[in-house]
Scaffold this motif. Structure first.
Motif, PDB file in Angstrom:
ATOM      1  N   VAL A  28       0.850  -1.188   0.000  1.00  0.00           N
ATOM      2  CA  VAL A  28       0.000   0.000   0.000  1.00  0.00           C
ATOM      3  C   VAL A  28       0.887   1.239   0.000  1.00  0.00           C
ATOM      4  CG1 VAL A  28      -1.662   1.368   1.327  1.00  0.00           C
ATOM      5  CG2 VAL A  28      -1.965  -1.108   1.138  1.00  0.00           C
ATOM      6  N   MET A  29       0.504   2.202  -0.824  1.00  0.00           N
ATOM      7  CA  MET A  29       1.199   3.499  -0.850  1.00  0.00           C
ATOM      8  C   MET A  29       0.264   4.555  -0.309  1.00  0.00           C
ATOM      9  SD  MET A  29       2.921   5.569  -4.067  1.00  0.00           S
ATOM     10  CE  MET A  29       4.379   4.515  -4.102  1.00  0.00           C
ATOM     11  N   ILE A  30       0.773   5.362   0.607  1.00  0.00           N
ATOM     12  CA  ILE A  30      -0.007   6.452   1.185  1.00  0.00           C
ATOM     13  C   ILE A  30       0.632   7.780   0.801  1.00  0.00           C
ATOM     14  CG2 ILE A  30      -0.863   7.516   3.293  1.00  0.00           C
ATOM     15  CD1 ILE A  30      -0.688   4.836   4.677  1.00  0.00           C
ATOM     16  N   LEU A  64      -3.249   2.613   9.748  1.00  0.00           N
ATOM     17  CA  LEU A  64      -2.124   1.682   9.898  1.00  0.00           C
ATOM     18  C   LEU A  64      -2.550   0.425  10.649  1.00  0.00           C
ATOM     19  CD1 LEU A  64       0.834   4.117  10.729  1.00  0.00           C
ATOM     20  CD2 LEU A  64       0.287   3.048   8.536  1.00  0.00           C
ATOM     21  N   ASP A  65      -3.366   0.608  11.661  1.00  0.00           N
ATOM     22  CA  ASP A  65      -3.868  -0.552  12.417  1.00  0.00           C
ATOM     23  C   ASP A  65      -4.662  -1.480  11.508  1.00  0.00           C
ATOM     24  OD1 ASP A  65      -2.760   0.130  14.870  1.00  0.00           O
ATOM     25  OD2 ASP A  65      -4.507   1.291  15.492  1.00  0.00           O
ATOM     26  N   GLU A  66      -5.541  -0.898  10.677  1.00  0.00           N
ATOM     27  CA  GLU A  66      -6.367  -1.739   9.810  1.00  0.00           C
ATOM     28  C   GLU A  66      -5.520  -2.416   8.732  1.00  0.00           C
ATOM     29  OE1 GLU A  66     -10.392  -1.860   7.108  1.00  0.00           O
ATOM     30  OE2 GLU A  66      -9.526   0.085   7.610  1.00  0.00           O
ATOM     31  N   LEU A  67      -4.578  -1.675   8.152  1.00  0.00           N
ATOM     32  CA  LEU A  67      -3.728  -2.267   7.117  1.00  0.00           C
ATOM     33  C   LEU A  67      -2.924  -3.438   7.680  1.00  0.00           C
ATOM     34  CD1 LEU A  67      -2.381   0.902   5.244  1.00  0.00           C
ATOM     35  CD2 LEU A  67      -4.262  -0.610   4.583  1.00  0.00           C
ATOM     36  N   ALA A  68      -2.454  -3.285   8.912  1.00  0.00           N
ATOM     37  CA  ALA A  68      -1.726  -4.388   9.548  1.00  0.00           C
ATOM     38  C   ALA A  68      -2.643  -5.594   9.733  1.00  0.00           C
ATOM     39  CB  ALA A  68      -1.151  -3.928  10.882  1.00  0.00           C
ATOM     40  N   GLY A  71      -3.107  -7.676   6.681  1.00  0.00           N
ATOM     41  CA  GLY A  71      -1.953  -8.429   6.198  1.00  0.00           C
ATOM     42  C   GLY A  71      -1.022  -7.668   5.285  1.00  0.00           C
ATOM     43  N   VAL A  72      -1.186  -6.360   5.195  1.00  0.00           N
ATOM     44  CA  VAL A  72      -0.289  -5.542   4.372  1.00  0.00           C
ATOM     45  C   VAL A  72       1.123  -5.608   4.946  1.00  0.00           C
ATOM     46  CG1 VAL A  72       0.221  -3.198   3.577  1.00  0.00           C
ATOM     47  CG2 VAL A  72      -2.146  -4.005   3.628  1.00  0.00           C
ATOM     48  N   LEU A  73       2.106  -5.774   4.081  1.00  0.00           N
ATOM     49  CA  LEU A  73       3.503  -5.891   4.518  1.00  0.00           C
ATOM     50  C   LEU A  73       4.342  -4.684   4.110  1.00  0.00           C
ATOM     51  CD1 LEU A  73       4.140  -9.654   3.623  1.00  0.00           C
ATOM     52  CD2 LEU A  73       3.469  -8.685   5.831  1.00  0.00           C
ATOM     53  N   ASN A  74       4.202  -4.264   2.853  1.00  0.00           N
ATOM     54  CA  ASN A  74       4.968  -3.131   2.333  1.00  0.00           C
ATOM     55  C   ASN A  74       4.166  -1.846   2.464  1.00  0.00           C
ATOM     56  OD1 ASN A  74       7.346  -4.327   1.632  1.00  0.00           O
ATOM     57  ND2 ASN A  74       6.935  -4.436  -0.559  1.00  0.00           N
ATOM     58  N   LEU A  75       4.769  -0.827   3.056  1.00  0.00           N
ATOM     59  CA  LEU A  75       4.117   0.472   3.167  1.00  0.00           C
ATOM     60  C   LEU A  75       5.027   1.524   2.545  1.00  0.00           C
ATOM     61  CD1 LEU A  75       1.612   1.978   4.424  1.00  0.00           C
ATOM     62  CD2 LEU A  75       3.157   2.597   6.291  1.00  0.00           C
ATOM     63  N   ALA A  95       4.430   3.236  11.940  1.00  0.00           N
ATOM     64  CA  ALA A  95       4.401   2.157  10.957  1.00  0.00           C
ATOM     65  C   ALA A  95       5.414   1.077  11.304  1.00  0.00           C
ATOM     66  CB  ALA A  95       4.664   2.714   9.564  1.00  0.00           C
ATOM     67  N   SER A  96       6.577   1.499  11.770  1.00  0.00           N
ATOM     68  CA  SER A  96       7.617   0.543  12.169  1.00  0.00           C
ATOM     69  C   SER A  96       7.159  -0.299  13.357  1.00  0.00           C
ATOM     70  CB  SER A  96       8.905   1.290  12.509  1.00  0.00           C
ATOM     71  OG  SER A  96       9.910   0.406  12.947  1.00  0.00           O
ATOM     72  N   GLU A  97       6.469   0.328  14.290  1.00  0.00           N
ATOM     73  CA  GLU A  97       5.963  -0.393  15.462  1.00  0.00           C
ATOM     74  C   GLU A  97       4.932  -1.440  15.067  1.00  0.00           C
ATOM     75  OE1 GLU A  97       4.553   2.856  17.775  1.00  0.00           O
ATOM     76  OE2 GLU A  97       6.517   3.285  18.689  1.00  0.00           O
ATOM     77  N   ARG A  98       4.311  -1.250  13.904  1.00  0.00           N
ATOM     78  CA  ARG A  98       3.332  -2.217  13.403  1.00  0.00           C
ATOM     79  C   ARG A  98       3.971  -3.193  12.409  1.00  0.00           C
ATOM     80  NH1 ARG A  98       1.364   2.203  15.257  1.00  0.00           N
ATOM     81  NH2 ARG A  98      -0.777   2.413  16.055  1.00  0.00           N
ATOM     82  N   HIS A  99       5.289  -3.133  12.328  1.00  0.00           N
ATOM     83  CA  HIS A  99       6.112  -4.111  11.578  1.00  0.00           C
ATOM     84  C   HIS A  99       5.920  -4.049  10.063  1.00  0.00           C
ATOM     85  CE1 HIS A  99       7.053  -5.708  15.503  1.00  0.00           C
ATOM     86  NE2 HIS A  99       5.765  -5.909  15.747  1.00  0.00           N
ATOM     87  N   PHE A 100       5.642  -2.863   9.529  1.00  0.00           N
ATOM     88  CA  PHE A 100       5.639  -2.696   8.084  1.00  0.00           C
ATOM     89  C   PHE A 100       7.074  -2.555   7.584  1.00  0.00           C
ATOM     90  CE2 PHE A 100       1.421  -0.853   9.152  1.00  0.00           C
ATOM     91  CZ  PHE A 100       0.630  -1.640   8.332  1.00  0.00           C
ATOM     92  N   TYR A 101       7.273  -2.955   6.321  1.00  0.00           N
ATOM     93  CA  TYR A 101       8.533  -2.663   5.637  1.00  0.00           C
ATOM     94  C   TYR A 101       8.311  -1.335   4.919  1.00  0.00           C
ATOM     95  CZ  TYR A 101      12.817  -3.427   3.008  1.00  0.00           C
ATOM     96  OH  TYR A 101      14.087  -3.311   2.480  1.00  0.00           O
ATOM     97  N   ILE A 102       9.040  -0.301   5.301  1.00  0.00           N
ATOM     98  CA  ILE A 102       8.669   1.071   4.977  1.00  0.00           C
ATOM     99  C   ILE A 102       9.618   1.697   3.958  1.00  0.00           C
ATOM    100  CG2 ILE A 102       8.056   3.299   5.954  1.00  0.00           C
ATOM    101  CD1 ILE A 102       8.160   1.812   8.727  1.00  0.00           C
TER     102      ILE A 102
END
Length: 361
Positions: A28-30, A64-68, A71-75, A95-102
């Motif tokens: 996902v791109m924001i 961010l909570d919903e995307l996590a 199952g979204v991985l790449n942000l 985003a990092s705290e929710r373990h996305f690859y940013i």
């Protein structure tokens, strides 16, 4: 930190397998803002100064909570210029705290060197910065901002020093095509990954003004001849398959909360201020419509000699023609240039083979 191609291919295969088992996009791109501090004339964004009600920090946290949970991985974080948001570092940390690859795409103009350290410390993994020329005056003149080249290259150097992955985005245009090889030399010296893009497209309001910067076929051929540039391998497209994978594996969220399948396709799927991301993704009729666009639907493309070198984008078709099944001029143009380059390469290999087998006496 250069990317190993073999590892990348293995990663992509695994990624496709994971995506096939997930109902939601893995990437996902924001866009945090449409505001920008540069004035690049080829930019696809229209009305960058237009006032919109940007998502608040609290709304972004909920997203961010919903995307996590989906199952979204790449942000990926972009703009406009995301560095103009006062809460950018806090967003990346959350985003990092929710373990996305940013990833972050930026001009780097708003950042001091210590800000690059903060980006790394906040959890940023990849930094994408556009570099238009090896000459700072030509770069700065194009973006209409003095000091832009120094900020851009300085940010990449600083982030690479901290251990991050750095990508220099190098759009090919009529005025910089002759020095793309010099940009690749710069990337090699610095250890940056070059992203050479030959496509200059319409603005998101349909304006064709950026198209005046499209490089000539001859110029593109001179760029493609550089073996450091990876062009798509020829591919026979299955006429029954969907032309666009974005509606499956990728989503784009505007700064005001509108959800799209990507930045190129102007159709809005819904607003996060009215529905959740999962509701929009599952139920949007426009997303389902995009999934029904097939390679066979474009009559002009049938029996096209350049089809195997084509990476046709329905978004570009919509912006230029208002119809996803009429191929965009830039897609046809680039496909032809890739075909001509490949043809010349094959002819040269045949010639070299003949000379090797039958040396002149």
């Amino acid at each position: 930190m250069a990317v190993d191609k073999q590892q990348s291919f293995a990663y992509l295969r695994l990624w496709d397998e994971v995506q096939a088992s997930n109902d939601f996009p893995l990437s996902v791109m924001i866009s945090l803002t449409k505001r920008c501090c540069l004035s690049c004339p080829h930019c696809y964004l229209a009305n960058k100064g237009r006032s919109v009600q940007e998502l608040t920090y609290e709304e972004i946290l909920l997203l961010l909570d919903e995307l996590a949970d989906c199952g979204v991985l790449n942000l990926s974080i972009t703009g406009g210029e995301p560095g103009l948001r006062d809460d950018l570092f806090a967003v990346i940390k959350a985003a990092s705290e929710r373990h996305f690859y940013i990833s972050l795409k930026t001009s780097a103009y708003p950042f001091e060197s210590t800000d690059i350290d903060t980006l790394w410390d906040s959890g940023l993994h990849k930094l994408f910065v556009s570099i238009y020329h090896t000459d700072l005056e030509r770069h700065d003149g194009f973006v209409h901002r003095s000091g832009a080249w120094e900020r851009a290259t300085g940010a990449l150097r600083r982030f690479a020093k901290r251990g991050g992955s750095c990508f220099a985005c190098c759009p090919v245009m009529n005025w910089n095509a002759p020095i793309i090889s010099d940009l690749l030399d710069l990337c090699e010296r610095e250890g940056w990954n070059p992203l050479v893009d030959p496509k200059i497209t319409h603005r998101d309001d349909g304006s064709c003004e950026p198209c005046s910067f499209i490089a000539s076929e001859k110029a593109l051929s001179s760029v493609f001849i550089d073996e450091r540039i990876t062009t798509p391998a020829p591919c026979v497209h299955d006429s029954t398959t969907s032309i666009c994978g974005a509606a499956i594996s990728f989503a784009y969220i505007e700064s005001d909360g509108l959800v799209k399948v990507c930045s190129s396709i102007p159709w809005s799927l819904g607003s996060l201020r009215e529905k959740t991301f999962s509701e929009i993704w599952r139920n949007s009729p426009d997303r389902k419509r995009i999934l029904t666009i097939r390679w066979a639907d474009a009559q002009k493309c049938r029996n096209c000699p350049y089809e195997t070198y084509c990476s046709r984008c329905p978004g570009e078709s919509i912006l230029e023609h208002g119809d996803p099944n009429i191929p965009a001029s830039i897609d046809c143009y680039v496909a032809k240039a890739r075909y001509q380059h490949a043809k010349k390469g094959i002819e040269k290999k045949v010639e070299d083979s003949i000379k090797a087998r039958f040396p002149a006496e």
